[in-house]
Design a protein around this motif. Structure first.
Motif, PDB file in Angstrom:
ATOM      1  N   ALA A   2       0.827  -1.204   0.000  1.00 48.10           N
ATOM      2  CA  ALA A   2       0.000   0.000   0.000  1.00 48.10           C
ATOM      3  C   ALA A   2       0.862   1.255   0.000  1.00 48.10           C
ATOM      4  CB  ALA A   2      -0.919   0.001   1.218  1.00 48.10           C
ATOM      5  N   ALA A   3       0.315   2.315  -0.563  1.00 46.35           N
ATOM      6  CA  ALA A   3       1.042   3.578  -0.620  1.00 46.35           C
ATOM      7  C   ALA A   3       1.152   4.195   0.769  1.00 46.35           C
ATOM      8  CB  ALA A   3       0.324   4.552  -1.553  1.00 46.35           C
ATOM      9  N   ILE A   4       2.236   4.953   0.983  1.00 43.01           N
ATOM     10  CA  ILE A   4       2.419   5.647   2.258  1.00 43.01           C
ATOM     11  C   ILE A   4       1.379   6.766   2.359  1.00 43.01           C
ATOM     12  CG2 ILE A   4       4.003   7.082   3.612  1.00 43.01           C
ATOM     13  CD1 ILE A   4       6.305   5.587   2.235  1.00 43.01           C
ATOM     14  N   ALA A   9       0.194  10.889  10.544  1.00 40.12           N
ATOM     15  CA  ALA A   9      -0.335  11.068  11.898  1.00 40.12           C
ATOM     16  C   ALA A   9      -1.857  10.940  11.911  1.00 40.12           C
ATOM     17  CB  ALA A   9       0.090  12.425  12.451  1.00 40.12           C
ATOM     18  N   THR A  10      -2.522  11.585  10.938  1.00 42.37           N
ATOM     19  CA  THR A  10      -3.982  11.503  10.852  1.00 42.37           C
ATOM     20  C   THR A  10      -4.419  10.085  10.529  1.00 42.37           C
ATOM     21  OG1 THR A  10      -4.107  13.802  10.124  1.00 42.37           O
ATOM     22  CG2 THR A  10      -6.016  12.401   9.663  1.00 42.37           C
ATOM     23  N   THR A  13      -4.144   7.984  13.703  1.00 46.43           N
ATOM     24  CA  THR A  13      -5.236   8.299  14.627  1.00 46.43           C
ATOM     25  C   THR A  13      -6.541   7.657  14.169  1.00 46.43           C
ATOM     26  OG1 THR A  13      -4.205  10.401  15.239  1.00 46.43           O
ATOM     27  CG2 THR A  13      -6.567  10.165  15.682  1.00 46.43           C
ATOM     28  N   ALA A  14      -6.796   7.730  12.856  1.00 49.27           N
ATOM     29  CA  ALA A  14      -8.014   7.137  12.309  1.00 49.27           C
ATOM     30  C   ALA A  14      -8.026   5.621  12.498  1.00 49.27           C
ATOM     31  CB  ALA A  14      -8.141   7.490  10.829  1.00 49.27           C
ATOM     32  N   PHE A  15      -6.845   5.021  12.412  1.00 53.54           N
ATOM     33  CA  PHE A  15      -6.747   3.575  12.631  1.00 53.54           C
ATOM     34  C   PHE A  15      -7.233   3.209  14.031  1.00 53.54           C
ATOM     35  CE2 PHE A  15      -4.350   0.067  14.501  1.00 53.54           C
ATOM     36  CZ  PHE A  15      -4.659  -0.970  13.638  1.00 53.54           C
ATOM     37  N   PHE A  16      -6.745   3.920  15.049  1.00 52.05           N
ATOM     38  CA  PHE A  16      -7.157   3.620  16.421  1.00 52.05           C
ATOM     39  C   PHE A  16      -8.634   3.933  16.632  1.00 52.05           C
ATOM     40  CE2 PHE A  16      -2.537   3.909  17.215  1.00 52.05           C
ATOM     41  CZ  PHE A  16      -2.361   2.726  17.902  1.00 52.05           C
TER      42      PHE A  16
END
Length: 253
Positions: A2-4, A9-10, A13-16
């Motif tokens: 997958a692309a970086i 940071a965002t 945060t969205a992952f958590f």
């Protein structure tokens, strides 16, 4: 691959935010022997802790800790120290690093730990609580100059706390003069050698009061105090309770 992400940071945060139970991460810490990890709210009430903490305080599971404070598990004077440190972190809104604490193991014997605490923030930016971790001091021994010679002192006290121990005996074990030992021990551990011996003895006395049927006078002798009056004085000074009151309150079922 997958692309970086453009904004890592965002993205992190969205992952958590997508996780149903972020606290599942704590389960990993149950596999680390001797590592304490916990989260508390601003009132120092436990929100979550790992199994190591549960084992030490006598809770059956992390769920049994939720909503309780250190005062539910420790003598008043000791619990007050833990809570006072929590409040310093919350009030300052700053981490507290590498504080030295004597923490009892499952065998009751207090051992030196390094404690780190960080404030936790809610989405409005205010302090919502704190998280803390304690790790055995020896895990950081390689980074502490002069620690190895003090290791002999710590091991000597662990093995011989029942016996009469003079500061001169400890200094000899470290290959230092008495004044050098006093300075180095206090600098590294934040406690004098004499007080360290006393706290180890009181820690073992707490354990025996909780787990044995021995008389208070016998426990005093077993833990290196020369008489019961001497023991009672030091026990109440460190815990806020007499030995008998402690046994009544904290005796395991």
């Amino acid at each position: 691959m997958a692309a970086i992400p453009d904004d890592p940071a965002t993205w992190a945060t969205a992952f958590f935010d997508r996780l149903t139970r972020p606290d599942e991460l704590f389960d990993l810490f149950d596999a680390l022997p001797g590592i304490y990890l916990y989260v508390k709210d601003v009132e120092s009430r436990f929100v979550r802790a790992n199994q190591v903490v549960c084992d030490v305080v006598g809770a059956k599971s992390p769920a049994a800790l939720v909503g309780k404070t250190d005062f539910d598990f420790f003598p008043p004077a000791i619990a007050a120290q833990y809570v006072a440190e929590d409040r310093r972190v919350i009030a300052a809104d700053k981490p507290l690093a590498n504080q030295v604490w004597l923490v009892p193991g499952n065998d009751g014997l207090p051992r030196l730990y390094l404690c780190n605490k960080i404030p936790l923030h809610d989405k409005s930016g205010g302090v919502a609580g704190l998280a803390g971790v304690k790790r055995p001091f020896e895990h950081s021994a390689g980074k502490v100059e002069g620690y190895s010679r003090l290791l002999n002192v710590v091991a000597f006290v662990t093995e011989r706390y029942r016996e009469n121990i003079e500061v001169g005996d400890l200094a000899e074990r470290a290959g230092l003069s008495v004044s050098q030992l006093q300075r180095e021990f206090s600098r590294h551990f934040g406690i004098t050698p004499t007080n360290y011996v006393r706290e180890v003895r009181i820690g073992m006395a707490r354990y025996l009061l909780e787990t044995s049927d021995k008389s208070v006078s016998q426990i005093a002798l077993d833990c290196g105090f020369y008489d019961q009056s001497h023991f009672n004085h030091h026990f109440k000074t460190l815990t806020g309770l007499t030995p008998l009151k402690y046994r009544q309150r904290f005796r395991t079922a």
